[in-house]
Motif scaffolding. Sequence first.
Motif, short mmCIF file in Angstrom:
data_model
loop_
_atom_site.label_atom_id
_atom_site.label_comp_id
_atom_site.label_asym_id
_atom_site.label_seq_id
_atom_site.Cartn_x
_atom_site.Cartn_y
_atom_site.Cartn_z
N VAL A 1 0.86 -1.18 0.00
CA VAL A 1 0.00 0.00 0.00
C VAL A 1 0.90 1.23 0.00
N VAL A 2 0.78 2.05 -1.04
CA VAL A 2 1.57 3.27 -1.17
C VAL A 2 0.66 4.46 -0.88
N SER A 3 0.97 5.20 0.18
CA SER A 3 0.21 6.39 0.53
C SER A 3 1.13 7.61 0.48
N GLY A 4 0.60 8.76 0.80
CA GLY A 4 1.43 9.96 0.85
C GLY A 4 2.41 9.96 2.00
N GLU A 5 2.17 9.11 3.00
CA GLU A 5 2.99 9.09 4.20
C GLU A 5 4.03 7.97 4.21
N ASN A 6 3.64 6.75 3.77
CA ASN A 6 4.54 5.61 3.90
C ASN A 6 4.21 4.53 2.88
N VAL A 7 4.96 3.43 2.97
CA VAL A 7 4.69 2.25 2.16
C VAL A 7 4.63 1.05 3.11
N SER B 1 -8.95 3.81 0.61
CA SER B 1 -8.97 5.01 1.45
C SER B 1 -7.61 5.30 2.07
N ASN B 2 -6.79 4.28 2.28
CA ASN B 2 -5.49 4.48 2.92
C ASN B 2 -4.35 4.56 1.92
#
Length: 225
Positions: free
Chosen positions: A43-49, A146-147
Amino acid sequence: MTRDIRSRLRTLIGLTALGVVLAGAGTALGVAGPLGASGPEFVVSGENVTFSDADGDVTVVANASDARRIEIEKRGRGRFAVGTETERPLTAAERERAIDIATGNETVRRHLRDVSDYSFTVEPIRKLETTSVTNVSGNTTTVEASNGTVYRFENGDGDEGDGGESDATVAVERDPEYVEDLASVRVRQPETDDRTALKYTVTVDLADGTVADVTDWDAIRRRTD
């Protein structure tokens, strides 16, 4: 965590031009146990992977906020490598100044007295981010959640690669823009669980030397649990 994840660091070569750097370390993962039918996923988000399979999840890139490229490679059965190329719009001096502004604020100092051990990270605040996915190869599925964006690597039964599974690659390209003169100072407690390690986020104005906002993440988690 019950799943046996074997991790090691591999050194990557840095880029020096135009303030763009390649992350000093990449991450290699090996999944010791059998994989589920749907395969593991990132899961790649703006904050982490984060990396997940049927037995749980682990954060493989703790801070992806300034990553302009994230590459995930599947190298045969149950083997993955993750690398990041980052952009540093804040100088070292600006990051130090942001921490000084945050720790000079009475509200922040009061909060820090309640944290036994902590560390700081300083990041720019994104104004706009355009994300595209390139070089998607192999048997992968992309799902918007969503995440973040989920990249699921399907289990195959072919004859390529290690153990009968073909390789695959996902590269995420970003073109970020940042809010001028603002920085985010994150206060983490290193020895705690990944989910609760982030304690406070302090938004500072580098131009006038003030704290614009303080977010108490423990208080938010208590309200949402």
